[in-house]
Design a protein around this motif. Structure first.
Motif: not given
Length: 203
Positions: A36-38, A47
């Motif tokens: 889910g991280y970016s 996020q």
């Protein structure tokens, strides 16, 4: 640093002692179980992080502030992602396909119920019984029984309250058994043979 439950937003607000400032970041997870991280740019890192492992995982954001042509030091921010436990409950009956008038005990088995879970039994949609994992009564044919479990846990819990599987009772009527007999003849002469025929009912 901060801790969140799996499936929650990070909700990290970014500020600088030199306003106005902008922020960019990259991110790295502790394992393949967390997602889910970016990377991104902005004043808030918002996020949704998901942890499919049974133990805590983490995401480290590397945040770099800038103001005009000036670039500040990159700062690490660690988000610990706690796995969420799903609340569930299953019920079983001590007997089914029973005779009318028989008593049946239903037992509920909770998952992630916590130390002091709450049990609400329902028969045909109506609340019955007391706040216990067992419920005993004399069912009627077609009665539908479920249990609703409310976990006492409050942190990182999903599916709370939880509804159990459904049990539909099969109750058979009690049939009286009787038998009648009839002779082939009555008022016969001594030494005559007589055949008796039985006629059972409710066998």
């Amino acid at each position: 640093s901060k801790s969140i439950c799996s499936g929650d937003l990070t909700n990290i607000s970014l500020t600088s002692n030199v306003p106005p400032a902008t922020f960019s970041w990259t991110a790295s997870g502790s394992s393949g179980f967390v997602s889910g991280y970016s990377p991104g740019i902005g004043n808030t890192i918002n996020q949704v992080l998901t942890n499919t492992n049974t133990v805590n995982e983490s995401v480290t954001y590397f945040i770099t502030p800038s103001s005009g042509n000036c670039v500040g030091n990159t700062v690490p921010f660690i988000v610990t992602v706690i796995p969420s436990s799903s609340v569930n409950v299953s019920i079983v009956a001590s007997a089914n396909n029973i005779c009318a008038g028989a008593s049946v005990t239903f037992n509920a088995t909770p998952t992630s119920g916590g130390i002091n879970p709450s049990f609400q039994w329902k028969v045909n949609g109506l609340n019955v019984g007391s706040d216990l994992p067992d419920y005993t009564y004399v069912p009627l044919n077609g009665d539908v029984i479920i249990c609703v479990l409310t976990s006492s846990e409050t942190s990182c819990i999903a599916n709370n309250p939880a509804t159990s599987n459904t049990i539909t009772m099969i109750v058979n009527p009690v049939i009286a058994v009787s038998i009648s007999i009839s002779p082939s003849a009555n008022q016969v002469c001594e030494g005559s043979s007589v055949t008796f025929t039985s006629a059972p009912q409710g066998e």
